[in-house]
Design a protein around this motif. Structure first.
Motif, short mmCIF file in Angstrom:
data_model
loop_
_atom_site.label_atom_id
_atom_site.label_comp_id
_atom_site.label_asym_id
_atom_site.label_seq_id
_atom_site.Cartn_x
_atom_site.Cartn_y
_atom_site.Cartn_z
N UNK A 1 27.16 19.64 31.43
CA UNK A 1 26.34 20.35 30.67
C UNK A 1 25.14 20.50 31.31
N UNK A 2 24.86 21.75 31.61
CA UNK A 2 23.41 22.05 32.07
C UNK A 2 22.67 22.96 31.26
N UNK A 3 21.10 22.46 30.95
CA UNK A 3 20.34 23.29 30.09
C UNK A 3 19.15 23.57 30.64
N UNK A 4 18.57 24.94 30.67
CA UNK A 4 17.60 25.21 31.32
C UNK A 4 16.52 25.68 29.82
N UNK A 5 15.42 25.00 29.90
CA UNK A 5 14.45 25.20 28.65
C UNK A 5 13.14 25.64 29.04
N UNK A 6 12.46 26.38 28.27
CA UNK A 6 11.35 26.99 28.63
C UNK A 6 9.95 26.62 27.79
N UNK A 7 10.19 25.47 26.93
CA UNK A 7 9.47 25.16 25.81
C UNK A 7 9.20 23.74 25.61
N UNK A 8 8.36 23.29 25.39
CA UNK A 8 8.31 21.63 25.27
C UNK A 8 9.35 21.12 24.14
N UNK A 9 9.21 21.93 23.11
CA UNK A 9 10.03 21.44 22.04
C UNK A 9 11.60 21.44 22.54
N UNK A 10 11.93 22.39 23.10
CA UNK A 10 13.43 22.51 23.46
C UNK A 10 13.89 21.37 24.68
N UNK A 11 12.81 21.18 25.54
CA UNK A 11 13.14 20.19 26.58
C UNK A 11 12.93 18.93 25.92
N UNK A 12 12.15 18.57 25.01
CA UNK A 12 12.37 17.12 24.62
C UNK A 12 13.75 16.96 23.73
N UNK A 13 14.09 17.96 23.11
CA UNK A 13 15.33 17.64 22.39
C UNK A 13 16.51 17.39 23.55
N UNK A 14 16.61 18.29 24.51
CA UNK A 14 17.59 18.12 25.67
C UNK A 14 17.37 16.71 26.29
N UNK A 15 16.24 16.25 26.65
CA UNK A 15 15.83 15.09 27.05
C UNK A 15 16.32 13.84 26.39
N UNK A 16 15.98 13.93 25.02
CA UNK A 16 16.28 12.68 24.42
C UNK A 16 17.60 12.71 23.97
N UNK A 17 18.47 13.80 23.81
CA UNK A 17 19.92 13.76 23.54
C UNK A 17 20.55 13.25 24.88
N UNK A 18 20.19 13.77 26.03
CA UNK A 18 20.88 13.56 27.12
C UNK A 18 20.75 11.80 27.52
N UNK A 19 19.20 11.60 27.41
CA UNK A 19 18.95 10.05 27.38
C UNK A 19 20.04 9.12 26.77
N UNK A 20 19.95 9.59 25.56
CA UNK A 20 21.17 8.81 24.50
C UNK A 20 22.52 8.72 24.98
N UNK A 21 22.99 9.70 25.69
CA UNK A 21 24.30 9.67 26.07
C UNK A 21 24.34 9.02 27.23
N UNK A 22 23.43 8.86 28.17
CA UNK A 22 23.38 8.10 29.57
C UNK A 22 22.97 6.70 29.37
N UNK A 23 22.50 6.28 28.36
CA UNK A 23 22.08 4.91 27.87
C UNK A 23 23.20 4.39 27.06
N UNK A 24 23.95 5.17 26.22
CA UNK A 24 24.89 4.85 25.47
C UNK A 24 24.10 4.30 24.01
N UNK A 25 22.80 4.74 23.78
CA UNK A 25 21.90 4.30 22.68
C UNK A 25 21.52 2.67 23.14
N UNK A 26 21.42 2.29 24.33
CA UNK A 26 21.07 1.10 24.35
C UNK A 26 19.45 0.95 24.38
#
Ligand SMILES: C[S@@+](CC[C@H](N)C(=O)[O-])C[C@H]1O[C@@H](n2cnc3c(N)ncnc32)[C@H](O)[C@@H]1O
Length: 322
Positions: free
Chosen positions: A243-268
């Motif tokens: 999945x690749x996401x190009x965002x242009x607004x901090x609100x968009x980017x923080x959603x992508x960042x936090x959902x990706x982090x949840x997947x990468x850490x498994x919620x740890x």
């Protein structure tokens, strides 16, 4: 709109091609087809690739269909919002059995396209006189001026504050409500400008930039839809899918960042210095943690300046190599 009238330079083109390079065959969903610039590259680079393109703007769909007509055997465009990705995949499969497979990739290049921004009648630009509309799909929902007709002062202040206009949010919101009803973009831009103290007007860009962006996000429910499509994609993509996401607004980017982090850490949630001791299992790995466009790209295409690319690869639920 003909393809030549629909001109949009795809942002971070090579970086996006790089994310999907290991996926030579398979089905990639381009959730924000626009003029089809990224899709064209993805189709041209791999002869086995199939692309399902979605856009909520019918004029983008027609332009991309015409532009990518030579790939019609491997390309399908559907007028649909990307948070309906599951329904769109089912519809594509019903139309052509080549599309009946789990997708291996999802690309989201968020925000508006150059033609949307540059056509005065779409009402996205505070510089061009046009109706205050801002709907990416003008056949649905409420326009920006209709939303402003009924919004409360508190709600509008919160919207501006949450989407970047923190300093004068209440002051601007008050002036915006006083200036109702709005017939045009420029009428609103003038009201915003006059609500800002004279000293602040001399610094930074046009104060309407962030207010227009905040309104656009609300008119099109952009942040909510981004959340939904990513949650669906985590389930829909086959292991190894990207999945690749190009965002242009901090609100968009923080959603992508936090959902990706949840997947990468498994919620740890264990402190990183101890490693994960709570048994969480990673569901994805980073392919591009966070990347901005090069200086050269920004010089050649100033609209790319706020772009941020993030990408992950989904892992097999049974661990690597399973
Ligand atoms: C920045 S442009 C994409 C440009 C494209 N990558 C290209 O190379 O031409 C974003 C496009 O996404 C569309 N879009 C935005 N939000 C959407 C959503 N929720 N569902 C479907 N399309 C959306 C817009 O209508 C616009 O055409």
């Amino acid at each position: 709109m003909t393809p030549s009238e629909f001109s949009h330079k795809p942002v971070m083109f090579e970086e996006v091609m790089g994310v999907f390079a290991p996926l030579a065959s398979g089905l990639i969903v381009d959730g924000t087809l626009g003029g089809g610039g990224h899709s064209e590259g993805l189709l041209a680079r791999e002869p086995e690739r199939i692309i399902l393109g979605l856009d909520r703007d019918l004029s983008a769909i027609s332009a991309a269909r015409a532009h990518l007509a030579t790939y019609s055997r491997r390309f399908m465009a559907i007028h649909q919002e990307f948070d309906q990705i599951d329904g769109a995949l089912a519809a594509a499969c019903e139309t052509d059995s080549a599309f009946c497979k789990a997708p291996t990739g999802l690309l989201l290049d968020l925000g508006v396209s150059s033609p949307q921004l540059e056509r005065a009648e779409r009402g996205f630009s505070y510089r061009l006189e046009g109706p205050l509309d801002m709907r990416m799909d003008p056949s649905k929902g409420q326009s920006a001026s209709e939303i402003l007709d009924s919004i409360s002062l508190d709600d509008l202040t919160r919207l501006l504050r949450e989407n970047g206009e923190s300093r004068f949010a209440r002051r601007i919101a008050g002036a915006m409500l006083k200036g109702r009803p709005y017939q045009s973009t420029v009428q609103l831009a003038d009201v915003i400008k006059s609500a800002i103290p004279a000293a602040a007007r001399r610094t930074g860009g046009h104060p309407a930039t962030r207010v227009f962006q905040a309104l656009r996000l609300r008119v099109n429910n952009e942040l909510e839809k981004l959340h939904v499509v990513l949650e669906k994609a985590f389930d829909l993509l086959a292991p190894g899918g990207r999945i690749a996401v190009l965002s242009y607004h901090s609100g968009e980017d923080s959603i992508v960042k936090s959902l990706f982090r949840e997947q990468v850490t498994g919620g740890c949630i264990c402190p990183t210095r101890y490693g994960c001791v709570c048994g969480a299992v990673a569901k994805a790995r980073y392919v591009v943690r966070s990347k901005a466009p090069s200086k050269e790209e920004i010089e050649g295409n100033p609209r790319s300046r706020s772009a941020r690319l993030r990408a992950v690869e989904m892992l097999s639920p049974n661990g690597p190599g399973a």
